[in-house]
Design a protein around this motif. Sequence first.
Motif, PDB file in Angstrom:
ATOM      1  N   MET A   1      71.170  43.346 102.791  1.00  0.00           N
ATOM      2  CA  MET A   1      70.149  42.956 101.844  1.00  0.00           C
ATOM      3  C   MET A   1      69.238  41.931 102.514  1.00  0.00           C
ATOM      4  SD  MET A   1      70.562  41.520  97.949  1.00  0.00           S
ATOM      5  CE  MET A   1      71.870  40.420  98.362  1.00  0.00           C
ATOM      6  N   GLN A   2      67.945  42.126 102.377  1.00  0.00           N
ATOM      7  CA  GLN A   2      66.946  41.217 102.943  1.00  0.00           C
ATOM      8  C   GLN A   2      66.703  40.069 101.961  1.00  0.00           C
ATOM      9  OE1 GLN A   2      65.803  41.482 105.930  1.00  0.00           O
ATOM     10  NE2 GLN A   2      64.199  39.964 105.921  1.00  0.00           N
ATOM     11  N   ILE A   3      66.854  38.832 102.402  1.00  0.00           N
ATOM     12  CA  ILE A   3      66.677  37.661 101.542  1.00  0.00           C
ATOM     13  C   ILE A   3      65.232  37.194 101.621  1.00  0.00           C
ATOM     14  CG2 ILE A   3      67.462  35.304 101.074  1.00  0.00           C
ATOM     15  CD1 ILE A   3      69.535  37.555 100.604  1.00  0.00           C
ATOM     16  N   THR A   4      64.648  36.919 100.451  1.00  0.00           N
ATOM     17  CA  THR A   4      63.236  36.557 100.404  1.00  0.00           C
ATOM     18  C   THR A   4      62.982  35.052 100.430  1.00  0.00           C
ATOM     19  OG1 THR A   4      63.282  36.660  97.982  1.00  0.00           O
ATOM     20  CG2 THR A   4      62.609  38.658  99.162  1.00  0.00           C
ATOM     21  N   HIS A   5      63.996  34.225 100.245  1.00  0.00           N
ATOM     22  CA  HIS A   5      63.786  32.771 100.260  1.00  0.00           C
ATOM     23  C   HIS A   5      63.812  32.278 101.707  1.00  0.00           C
ATOM     24  CE1 HIS A   5      64.585  28.463  99.618  1.00  0.00           C
ATOM     25  NE2 HIS A   5      63.930  28.658  98.490  1.00  0.00           N
ATOM     26  N   PRO A   6      62.846  31.440 102.101  1.00  0.00           N
ATOM     27  CA  PRO A   6      62.779  30.967 103.496  1.00  0.00           C
ATOM     28  C   PRO A   6      64.060  30.244 103.923  1.00  0.00           C
ATOM     29  CG  PRO A   6      60.853  30.233 102.251  1.00  0.00           C
ATOM     30  CD  PRO A   6      61.789  30.875 101.275  1.00  0.00           C
ATOM     31  N   ASN A   7      64.459  30.479 105.158  1.00  0.00           N
ATOM     32  CA  ASN A   7      65.600  29.811 105.773  1.00  0.00           C
ATOM     33  C   ASN A   7      66.921  30.084 105.057  1.00  0.00           C
ATOM     34  OD1 ASN A   7      63.798  28.595 107.636  1.00  0.00           O
ATOM     35  ND2 ASN A   7      63.357  27.015 106.133  1.00  0.00           N
ATOM     36  N   GLY A 107      65.582  33.052  94.853  1.00  0.00           N
ATOM     37  CA  GLY A 107      65.329  33.909  96.012  1.00  0.00           C
ATOM     38  C   GLY A 107      66.403  34.962  96.189  1.00  0.00           C
ATOM     39  N   ILE A 108      67.652  34.586  95.974  1.00  0.00           N
ATOM     40  CA  ILE A 108      68.751  35.552  96.053  1.00  0.00           C
ATOM     41  C   ILE A 108      68.568  36.613  94.970  1.00  0.00           C
ATOM     42  CG2 ILE A 108      71.253  35.869  95.766  1.00  0.00           C
ATOM     43  CD1 ILE A 108      70.530  34.437  98.398  1.00  0.00           C
ATOM     44  N   LEU A 109      68.259  36.181  93.743  1.00  0.00           N
ATOM     45  CA  LEU A 109      68.054  37.131  92.644  1.00  0.00           C
ATOM     46  C   LEU A 109      66.889  38.074  92.937  1.00  0.00           C
ATOM     47  CD1 LEU A 109      68.703  34.717  89.669  1.00  0.00           C
ATOM     48  CD2 LEU A 109      70.101  36.714  90.282  1.00  0.00           C
ATOM     49  N   GLN A 110      65.787  37.539  93.455  1.00  0.00           N
ATOM     50  CA  GLN A 110      64.640  38.393  93.784  1.00  0.00           C
ATOM     51  C   GLN A 110      65.026  39.438  94.835  1.00  0.00           C
ATOM     52  OE1 GLN A 110      61.841  38.662  92.230  1.00  0.00           O
ATOM     53  NE2 GLN A 110      61.944  36.834  90.954  1.00  0.00           N
ATOM     54  N   SER A 111      65.865  39.044  95.778  1.00  0.00           N
ATOM     55  CA  SER A 111      66.324  39.977  96.803  1.00  0.00           C
ATOM     56  C   SER A 111      67.195  41.075  96.195  1.00  0.00           C
ATOM     57  CB  SER A 111      67.102  39.225  97.882  1.00  0.00           C
ATOM     58  OG  SER A 111      66.275  38.255  98.495  1.00  0.00           O
TER      59      SER A 111
END
Length: 166
Positions: A1-7, A107-111
């Motif tokens: 899964m690609q994470i969208t939150h930086p770092n 960010g995790i939820l958006q991913s």
Amino acid sequence: MQITHPNTALRPINDTDMAFLKQVYGSTREEELRQTNWNDAQKTSFIDMQFQAQHSAYSAYPNAEFFLILHDTQQVGRVYLQHRPDAILIIDLALLTQFRGRGIGSGILQSIFTEAQQLGKSVLIHVEKFNPALLLYQRLGFKLIADKGVYLLLEWQSPELVSTIQ
């Protein structure tokens, strides 16, 4: 899964992560335990027992993935997911207290939403009625689908999925 939150990144948990995972679990019970008159040893014993029970229960989920959440390479939480034919169930999502409110959970939820959308699935989560994260889930578009007493079952659907159902 690609994470969208930086770092922020995920990595599968392993046996060496148990102490950290117990620490994360303990952080989710801090407020509740503050209201008891238990001493530190009693609280520690309670956390140990409850963590073991929860970990055993979660380990029994078929088709599940268990991840540590890393932010700037530091361990900050956990996310456990079960892949079902029509949905991704968030078994658990928890961050250490000091990392809440920074957008990491969102960010995790958006991913997870992105992955679910790509797979044509909805996202499900059970949440306690008085969990402060309930407001976050509602803000991100989760809808109530069942009141199960202590827990609410919430569902997120992508706009594309909703339009094909209607």
